[in-house]
Design an enzyme around this catalytic site. Structure first.
Site, PDB file in Angstrom:
ATOM      1  N   LYS A 177     -13.065  56.864  69.632  1.00  0.00           N
ATOM      2  CA  LYS A 177     -12.690  55.553  69.103  1.00  0.00           C
ATOM      3  C   LYS A 177     -13.702  55.145  68.032  1.00  0.00           C
ATOM      4  O   LYS A 177     -14.806  54.694  68.334  1.00  0.00           O
ATOM      5  CB  LYS A 177     -12.646  54.474  70.192  1.00  0.00           C
ATOM      6  N   GLU A 251     -26.299  54.928  73.757  1.00  0.00           N
ATOM      7  CA  GLU A 251     -27.273  54.896  72.650  1.00  0.00           C
ATOM      8  C   GLU A 251     -27.171  53.508  72.035  1.00  0.00           C
ATOM      9  O   GLU A 251     -26.170  53.189  71.381  1.00  0.00           O
ATOM     10  CB  GLU A 251     -26.907  55.951  71.592  1.00  0.00           C
ATOM     11  N   CYS A 285     -30.198  52.111  63.715  1.00  0.00           N
ATOM     12  CA  CYS A 285     -30.732  51.770  65.036  1.00  0.00           C
ATOM     13  C   CYS A 285     -32.219  52.094  65.126  1.00  0.00           C
ATOM     14  O   CYS A 285     -32.957  51.435  65.839  1.00  0.00           O
ATOM     15  CB  CYS A 285     -29.958  52.507  66.115  1.00  0.00           C
ATOM     16  N   GLU A 385     -32.643  42.493  67.280  1.00  0.00           N
ATOM     17  CA  GLU A 385     -32.249  43.440  66.230  1.00  0.00           C
ATOM     18  C   GLU A 385     -31.492  42.670  65.141  1.00  0.00           C
ATOM     19  O   GLU A 385     -30.512  41.996  65.430  1.00  0.00           O
ATOM     20  CB  GLU A 385     -31.341  44.495  66.853  1.00  0.00           C
TER      21      GLU A 385
HETATM   22  P1  NAD Z   1     -20.765  47.226  68.665  1.00  0.00           P
HETATM   23  O1  NAD Z   1     -21.360  47.419  70.007  1.00  0.00           O
HETATM   24  O2  NAD Z   1     -20.208  45.901  68.327  1.00  0.00           O
HETATM   25  O3  NAD Z   1     -19.572  48.275  68.453  1.00  0.00           O
HETATM   26  C1  NAD Z   1     -19.759  49.678  68.555  1.00  0.00           C
HETATM   27  C2  NAD Z   1     -18.439  50.325  68.915  1.00  0.00           C
HETATM   28  O4  NAD Z   1     -18.076  49.933  70.231  1.00  0.00           O
HETATM   29  C3  NAD Z   1     -17.260  49.919  68.028  1.00  0.00           C
HETATM   30  O5  NAD Z   1     -16.394  51.028  67.929  1.00  0.00           O
HETATM   31  C4  NAD Z   1     -16.613  48.789  68.833  1.00  0.00           C
HETATM   32  O6  NAD Z   1     -15.254  48.619  68.530  1.00  0.00           O
HETATM   33  C5  NAD Z   1     -16.811  49.294  70.245  1.00  0.00           C
HETATM   34  N1  NAD Z   1     -16.925  48.274  71.286  1.00  0.00           N
HETATM   35  C6  NAD Z   1     -17.559  47.079  71.215  1.00  0.00           C
HETATM   36  N2  NAD Z   1     -17.501  46.457  72.425  1.00  0.00           N
HETATM   37  C7  NAD Z   1     -16.841  47.292  73.259  1.00  0.00           C
HETATM   38  C8  NAD Z   1     -16.478  47.223  74.644  1.00  0.00           C
HETATM   39  N3  NAD Z   1     -16.771  46.155  75.403  1.00  0.00           N
HETATM   40  N4  NAD Z   1     -15.815  48.277  75.179  1.00  0.00           N
HETATM   41  C9  NAD Z   1     -15.519  49.359  74.429  1.00  0.00           C
HETATM   42  N5  NAD Z   1     -15.812  49.474  73.119  1.00  0.00           N
HETATM   43  C10 NAD Z   1     -16.475  48.450  72.551  1.00  0.00           C
HETATM   44  O7  NAD Z   1     -21.879  47.682  67.635  1.00  0.00           O
HETATM   45  P2  NAD Z   1     -21.802  47.708  66.050  1.00  0.00           P
HETATM   46  O8  NAD Z   1     -22.136  46.359  65.537  1.00  0.00           O
HETATM   47  O9  NAD Z   1     -20.538  48.337  65.585  1.00  0.00           O
HETATM   48  O10 NAD Z   1     -22.983  48.750  65.713  1.00  0.00           O
HETATM   49  C11 NAD Z   1     -24.286  48.396  65.526  1.00  0.00           C
HETATM   50  C12 NAD Z   1     -25.083  48.633  66.803  1.00  0.00           C
HETATM   51  O11 NAD Z   1     -25.084  50.017  67.138  1.00  0.00           O
HETATM   52  C13 NAD Z   1     -26.544  48.271  66.629  1.00  0.00           C
HETATM   53  O12 NAD Z   1     -26.994  47.582  67.767  1.00  0.00           O
HETATM   54  C14 NAD Z   1     -27.241  49.629  66.521  1.00  0.00           C
HETATM   55  O13 NAD Z   1     -28.597  49.622  66.884  1.00  0.00           O
HETATM   56  C15 NAD Z   1     -26.409  50.453  67.436  1.00  0.00           C
HETATM   57  N6  NAD Z   1     -26.583  51.883  67.126  1.00  0.00           N
HETATM   58  C16 NAD Z   1     -27.313  52.647  68.001  1.00  0.00           C
HETATM   59  C17 NAD Z   1     -27.538  53.998  67.718  1.00  0.00           C
HETATM   60  C18 NAD Z   1     -28.338  54.860  68.658  1.00  0.00           C
HETATM   61  O14 NAD Z   1     -28.229  56.075  68.545  1.00  0.00           O
HETATM   62  N7  NAD Z   1     -29.122  54.314  69.567  1.00  0.00           N
HETATM   63  C19 NAD Z   1     -26.989  54.564  66.563  1.00  0.00           C
HETATM   64  C20 NAD Z   1     -26.257  53.759  65.689  1.00  0.00           C
HETATM   65  C21 NAD Z   1     -26.058  52.408  66.006  1.00  0.00           C
END
Ligand code: NAD
Length: 485
Positions: A177, A251, A285, A385
């Site tokens: 997804k 992650e 991240c 963050e």
């Molecule tokens: P987000 O959590 O809003 O969304 C990430 C993904 O999860 C999207 O595809 C979203 O549609 C989905 N999603 C959101 N809530 C969900 C739920 N309750 N159930 C299932 N799917 C859900 O994050 P974002 O704003 O898209 O991305 C940025 C975040 O990702 C930052 O916090 C960043 O640090 C983190 N990130 C972490 C890593 C790592 O490897 N640790 C790498 C890249 C990004």
């Protein structure tokens, strides 16, 4: 314009069950650059059913490992030919500067796949282990099953490949997804997966928002959820998986510290921080966003970082000269500007940047590279963050205090130290509680495990550990000797 009318379900382009669509919008000028169907719960049901049937039938899961690896080697070749296309799609969708997309986010998935194929060569899928009973126990490594891979919009191909490559090598079926902001590059990948010869049923791609994502997480046909995204969403997903005793790996976010030691060469340190703290428009991240500077050199550090940030070229992400492009979406622009206002309210000193729009870029979701000095580690701008080109410089007295400040965080994803003495740097790395750490760079290695301590996640990706994350262990005890022997 990239228009898709179908969803990639079970390895075939298939009519979606609903009529809703997702517009992919350029963060640079708000023009629509693509459209895909928005997957529904019925599409999730179809994808899980295809994944389950393919897994249980063994079309991929029980294929000899060598054949799986050969198919993935073909995928590697196909990806390599299209790498520029991946770079352009990622820049178009999320605004990463094209030089960054071409040198990092389009090639890192390729290196990741290649590295996993290499790591897998040494994997023993079945071994005979002499047991205490005197019998040779068969210890097997089997695929974990049907995997739901949920990824964010930043560095999306890399994030995805850290899941897709080991899951497919292990023999899992997988439902991807992507984030609704960035479905186009994943659809291109879907084409390549089909062309490489991954059998029907094994891979699906379902662009959708969080509700459908949550439905996928909760689906009883899914054995493991592999999630990259925010800590808030990670908590929700972990609680659902906990209820269902589903395997999961997370992650999540970070608030990493770059410790500048008193012996650091400032010119090379600041050049290194330009990448380690601000690459991908600060939407990383692992971004080193808390800069810890020794009191003895504090003014010098603030000046040098301020000078570097003032020189950054902000603008059209497709311009090869651009160093900072727009943020992915208006909500992200609002969020980052909110933090810039908050920093000022909290009493931090605004050295450069702020919330004014950037001349000539009013239609894009740009924010100014912003530097705060005199930040205290208990301010929200130092704890939460921000996910944009905003850095905070925090003073420290001695090395012990620097390590304590680095560790005084809810997060534990990454960290770095900048010093003329590598051994001193490595020693500090041993004391900082983060999943990765680097001396004089923001680099990570694809053969080494990657992941977070504390609220930055659970589990590890990359390296042999990243492959283990898609494996269940099974022990088979053979027939015991008859009792009278
Ligand atoms: P987000 O959590 O809003 O969304 C990430 C993904 O999860 C999207 O595809 C979203 O549609 C989905 N999603 C959101 N809530 C969900 C739920 N309750 N159930 C299932 N799917 C859900 O994050 P974002 O704003 O898209 O991305 C940025 C975040 O990702 C930052 O916090 C960043 O640090 C983190 N990130 C972490 C890593 C790592 O490897 N640790 C790498 C890249 C990004």
């Amino acid at each position: 314009m990239h228009i898709y009318k179908e969803l990639f379900i079970g390895g075939r382009w298939t009519a979606p069950s609903g009529n809703d669509t997702i517009d992919v919008i350029s963060p640079h000028n708000q023009e629509i650059i693509g459209q895909v169907p928005s997957a529904t719960e019925a599409d999730v049901d179809a994808a899980v059913s295809a994944a389950r049937s393919s897994f249980d039938a063994g079309v991929w899961s029980r294929k000899p490992v060598g054949e799986r690896l050969a198919t993935l080697l073909r995928l590697h070749e196909l990806y390599e030919r299209r790498v520029d296309e991946f770079a352009e799609l990622q820049t178009g969708e999320m605004g990463a500067p094209i030089t960054f997309s071409k040198t990092v986010t389009s090639v890192s998935p390729l290196f990741t796949l290649g590295t996993f194929l290499d790591v897998a060569k040494n994997m023993q899928w079945e071994e005979l282990r002499p047991g205490v009973s005197g019998l040779d126990i068969i210890v097997r490594r089997e695929p974990v099953g049907v995997v739901a891979a949920i990824v964010p919009w930043n560095a999306q191909q890399f994030t995805l490949m850290t899941k897709l490559a080991p899951a497919l090598i292990a023999g899992c079926s997988i439902i991807i997804k992507p984030a609704p902001e960035t479905p186009l590059d994943t659809n291109l990948l879907a084409d390549l997966i089909r062309e490489a010869g991954v059998p029907d049923g094994v891979v699906s791609v379902l662009p959708a928002g969080r509700e459908v994502g949550e439905y996928l997480v909760s689906h009883p046909g899914v054995d493991k959820v592999s999630f990259t995204g925010s800590t808030a969403a990670g908590r929700k997903i972990a609680s659902i998986c906990g209820q269902q005793l589903k395997r999961f790996s997370l992650e999540l976010g970070g608030k990493s510290a770059a410790i500048i030691l008193d012996d650091a060469d400032l010119e090379s340190t600041v050049a290194g921080l330009k990448f380690a703290s601000l690459a991908n428009n600060g939407q990383m991240c692992v971004a080193q966003t808390r800069i810890l500077a020794p009191q003895t050199r504090y003014a010098e550090v603030v000046d040098a970082i301020g000078e570097m940030m003032s020189s950054l070229v902000v603008g059209d992400p497709f311009d090869p000269a651009t160093e900072v492009g727009p943020l992915v979406a208006q909500r992200q622009q609002d969020r980052v500007n909110g933090y810039i206002r908050l920093g000022q309210e909290e009493g931090a000193r605004l050295v450069m940047g702020g919330t004014d729009t950037i001349a000539g870029q009013e239609r894009g979701w740009y924010v100014q590279p912003t530097l705060f000095a005199d930040v205290r580690n208990n301010m929200r701008i130092a704890r939460e963050e921000i996910f944009g080109p905003v850095l905070s410089v925090i003073p420290y007295g001695d090395e012990e205090e620097a390590v304590n400040l680095a560790n005084d965080s809810e997060y534990g994803l990454s960290g770095s130290v900048w010093t003329a003495d590598n051994d001193r740097g490595v020693d500090i790395g041993r004391r900082v509680r983060t999943g990765t750490f680097s001396v004089n760079s923001g680099m990570m290695d694809l053969k080494a495990p990657f992941g977070g301590f504390k609220s930055s996640g659970i589990g590890r990706e990359l390296g042999i550990e990243g492959l283990h994350s898609y494996i269940e262990y099974k022990s088979i005890t053979p027939t015991p000797a008859p009792l009278d022997e």
